[in-house]
Design a protein around this motif. Structure first.
Motif, PDB file in Angstrom:
ATOM      1  N   THR A 285     -17.105 -11.253  39.683  1.00 51.11           N
ATOM      2  CA  THR A 285     -17.025 -12.331  38.702  1.00 51.11           C
ATOM      3  C   THR A 285     -16.086 -11.977  37.556  1.00 51.11           C
TER       4      THR A 285
ATOM      5  N   GLN B 148     -16.962 -12.011  34.553  1.00 48.99           N
ATOM      6  CA  GLN B 148     -17.736 -11.169  33.644  1.00 48.99           C
ATOM      7  C   GLN B 148     -17.640  -9.702  34.043  1.00 48.99           C
ATOM      8  N   MET B 149     -17.645  -9.423  35.335  1.00 47.26           N
ATOM      9  CA  MET B 149     -17.513  -8.041  35.804  1.00 47.26           C
ATOM     10  C   MET B 149     -16.127  -7.493  35.471  1.00 47.26           C
ATOM     11  N   GLU B 150     -15.107  -8.327  35.605  1.00 49.40           N
ATOM     12  CA  GLU B 150     -13.752  -7.908  35.233  1.00 49.40           C
ATOM     13  C   GLU B 150     -13.682  -7.600  33.740  1.00 49.40           C
ATOM     14  N   PHE B 151     -14.277  -8.479  32.939  1.00 52.00           N
ATOM     15  CA  PHE B 151     -14.324  -8.270  31.491  1.00 52.00           C
ATOM     16  C   PHE B 151     -15.059  -6.969  31.167  1.00 52.00           C
ATOM     17  N   ASP B 152     -16.203  -6.762  31.821  1.00 51.26           N
ATOM     18  CA  ASP B 152     -17.022  -5.584  31.526  1.00 51.26           C
ATOM     19  C   ASP B 152     -16.318  -4.288  31.913  1.00 51.26           C
TER      20      ASP B 152
ATOM     21  N   TYR C 268     -28.343 -10.042  36.761  1.00 54.14           N
ATOM     22  CA  TYR C 268     -27.355 -10.999  36.258  1.00 54.14           C
ATOM     23  C   TYR C 268     -27.264 -10.882  34.740  1.00 54.14           C
ATOM     24  N   PRO C 269     -26.066 -10.686  34.207  1.00 56.73           N
ATOM     25  CA  PRO C 269     -24.840 -10.425  34.964  1.00 56.73           C
ATOM     26  C   PRO C 269     -24.893  -9.051  35.622  1.00 56.73           C
TER      27      PRO C 269
ATOM     28  N   GLN D 174      -8.749 -11.143  32.282  1.00 55.92           N
ATOM     29  CA  GLN D 174     -10.141 -10.784  32.006  1.00 55.92           C
ATOM     30  C   GLN D 174     -10.273  -9.313  31.628  1.00 55.92           C
TER      31      GLN D 174
ATOM     32  N   GLY E  48     -11.642  -7.920  27.991  1.00 58.73           N
ATOM     33  CA  GLY E  48     -12.700  -6.929  27.839  1.00 58.73           C
ATOM     34  C   GLY E  48     -12.224  -5.691  27.107  1.00 58.73           C
TER      35      GLY E  48
ATOM     36  N   SER F 115     -11.670  -6.195  23.429  1.00 59.09           N
ATOM     37  CA  SER F 115     -12.898  -6.408  22.654  1.00 59.09           C
ATOM     38  C   SER F 115     -13.401  -5.091  22.075  1.00 59.09           C
TER      39      SER F 115
ATOM     40  N   GLN G 101     -19.250 -21.528  23.093  1.00 59.01           N
ATOM     41  CA  GLN G 101     -19.684 -20.425  22.247  1.00 59.01           C
ATOM     42  C   GLN G 101     -19.799 -20.866  20.794  1.00 59.01           C
TER      43      GLN G 101
END
Length: 584
Positions: free
Chosen positions: A117, A119-123, A213-214, A255, A259, A262, A575
């Motif tokens: 996902t 989100q996984m790429e961001f993380d 999740y996530p 992504q 991440g 950030s 957001q």
């Protein structure tokens, strides 16, 4: 039998016996993949697990100590990395091999997770940001800079081994090489340097259970490619392998950058080389796979990323490098198109100097602004491209004035295949302003310029007759204006390079049959970077790239001298809504 120079050869029972002899670690061994060493998962009698590593004879002991020290440093910073449990040397077949026992990390390789996902790429980007921030003070005299996968040396690596690539595929490899030579090599000496992991590929990253999740990133393995190199290489490597899993590979790059930034900043200089680093990493990957496969044709691990790398290179060859760069800048929080601000500022400072582009039938009649958005209560989604549906409403309300279709407006009117993107997302954000008047209405230049390009497009939902003017009102300041949905006759007799003055009639509006199938109007758009396109430019953008394209084609309201209500209001981001709710 391994043909990889220096790779140890050991059976499973021999590995179990050696682990017991060197470390007193009694257990059951199972082979693990490796490109140049020999690795085993060791399940100990108490149920715990470890990694038993027998290194290639070419490995330098000081370099292995550098890797171990880096792992310890990262672990002390709270990062999810393995720890060295034991160190030893073993003589196998008359040759000395360095041996390590390393702690085991639970998890599933990211490359085996489905789906991967955003989100996984961001993380993962955030994890690498944490790592690079934590490693800022880490130094070691044995950190190498001669490694073939080091971004300092990748151009030489590819050039040396490109003979292993089939002729038909060499242009794809050369694409990465050319981008590196153009964008990275001249800047290499001034890029920030650090000791970096350098190999956060999708099989060196672990994730948690699919039931979570996530789904979290739980580990980063294999410090065997550790180098002192450009710090931006860490997120660039991770982004490269995540791109293998995307229909639009650049989405993955964005992504990872979101991440990473950030936690840890990427400079504008680092962003200038990011895409080229990704492409050259893909080039190195397929080149080295070809070389190593010739040495060990039965080692599937050596080709684990090769098919995906070729597919990704094929996708990236259709991406314009500057557009990718703008998307990466946007992901990092910078203005997407650096010179867009200068163009916007110049237009705003001269907003009283432009000539009207479309004149109303009654002088002084105020324009009428329409709402064609997805939430419009005035028109349905297909109103402006279906004959007889919106015509009467538009002309009744416009009267002798000019009707206005808004800039930056999300619409559902774009049904043609040309509005589908590589990722499957449809382009819906309107990048120009529509000026509604009947067919054959004259179109005038708002300022002086030259004819850059023109064409009569015939596809449905396209521009019909289209003209692009080039403007350079001041030295070093250049932009273009696009005029779409013109009559075909308007563009037949134009001459590239011909000068036009403000107020000159440059074309006429086309009828439905010639303008791409729309209620007659002018699509007027400002372009800051043409992306090397001729006689056309996207007039609609995908929502996920909205800010990038609105930077490429900023609001033309000031140039047209029309009300600010011709800029569509943006709906609050989800957001933002959540933050407002939490504050209330």
């Amino acid at each position: 039998m391994s043909k990889m120079p220096g790779r140890p050869v050991l059976t499973v029972p021999e590995a179990e016996a050696l682990a017991l002899e060197l470390f007193g670690a009694a257990g059951t061994a199972a082979p693990l993949p490796s490109d140049r060493d020999l690795n085993f998962r060791l399940t100990l009698t108490d149920g715990s697990r470890a990694v038993f590593k027998i290194f290639n004879t070419i490995e330098d002991e000081a370099y292995l100590e550098c890797q171990s020290d880096a792992m310890d440093w990262a672990a002390k910073a709270g990062l999810p990395v393995p720890k060295v449990i034991g160190r030893a040397t073993a003589k196998l077949n008359g040759k000395n091999h360095l041996v390590r026992l390393v702690s085991w990390l639970d998890g599933t390789p990211l490359g085996d997770a489905s789906p991967i996902t955003a989100q996984m790429e961001f993380d993962l980007g955030a994890l690498l940001g944490r790592m690079d921030r934590a490693m800022e003070g880490f130094e070691h005299p044995a950190a190498p800079n001669h490694f073939p996968w080091d971004f300092a040396n990748v151009a030489d690596t590819v050039s040396k081994h490109i003979h292993a690539i089939p002729e038909a595929r060499k242009p794809l490899v050369e694409m990465g090489l050319n981008l590196y030579q153009e964008h990275v090599a001249p800047k290499w000496d001034v890029l920030p340097k650090a000791i970096i992991h350098n190999d956060a590929n999708d099989y060196n990253v672990l994730v948690g259970s699919a039931q979570e999740y996530p789904r979290p990133i739980t580990g980063l393995l294999d410090f065997g490619d550790l180098v002192h190199s450009a710090r931006v290489g860490n997120p660039a490597v991770a982004a490269t392998y995540l791109a293998l899993h995307r229909e639009d590979p650049v989405d993955a790059l964005c992504q990872v950058i979101k991440g990473y930034t950030s936690i840890f900043e990427l400079s504008e200089l680092e962003l200038e080389v990011f895409y080229s680093l990704v492409c050259i990493r893909l080039s190195v990957s397929v080149t080295m796979s070809a070389v190593q496969r010739a040495l060990e044709p039965d080692n599937e691990y050596l080709s684990i990323s090769e098919k995906g790398a070729w597919t990704t290179l094929e996708k990236l060859q259709h991406q314009h490098p500057r557009l990718v760069h703008y998307r990466l800048r946007d992901a990092a929080g910078y203005a997407p198109v650096p010179n867009s601000t200068f163009v916007v500022d110049w237009i705003q400072s001269h907003k009283d100097d432009f000539h009207p582009v479309i004149l109303p039938a009654r002088p002084g009649a105020p324009p009428v602004v329409f709402d064609f958005s997805v939430s419009s209560q005035e028109f349905d989604s297909e109103a402006i491209n279906t004959p007889g549906v919106a015509d009467k409403e538009i002309w009744d309300r416009t009267g002798n004035a000019v009707g206005i279709g808004r800039w930056d407006e999300p619409r559902l009117a774009y049904g043609g295949d040309q509005y589908a993107t590589q990722s499957g997302e449809r382009r819906t954000i309107h990048l120009g302003v529509d000026l509604f008047r009947p067919a054959r209405t004259p179109v005038q230049a708002p300022l002086s310029g030259t004819v850059h390009s023109f064409c009569a497009h015939h596809a449905r939902f396209d521009y019909g007759g289209c003209l692009i003017l080039e403007h350079e009102p001041e030295k070093g300041l250049r932009f273009w204006t696009l005029y779409g949905h013109l009559s075909h006759d308007s563009v037949k007799n134009l001459v590239v390079g011909k000068s036009v003055e403000a107020g000159d009639v440059i074309a006429y509006l086309g009828p439905f049959e010639e303008n791409g199938g729309w209620v007659p109007h002018l699509h007027f758009q400002i372009i800051v970077d043409r992306l090397d396109l001729e006689a056309t430019f996207p007039g609609v953008a995908s929502p996920s790239q909205r800010d990038v394209w609105c930077s490429l084609s900023p609001s033309p309201v000031d140039m047209l001298g029309i009300p600010q209500s011709a800029v569509a209001p943006r709906s609050p981001h989800v957001q933002d809504l959540l933050e407002r709710r939490n504050r209330s």
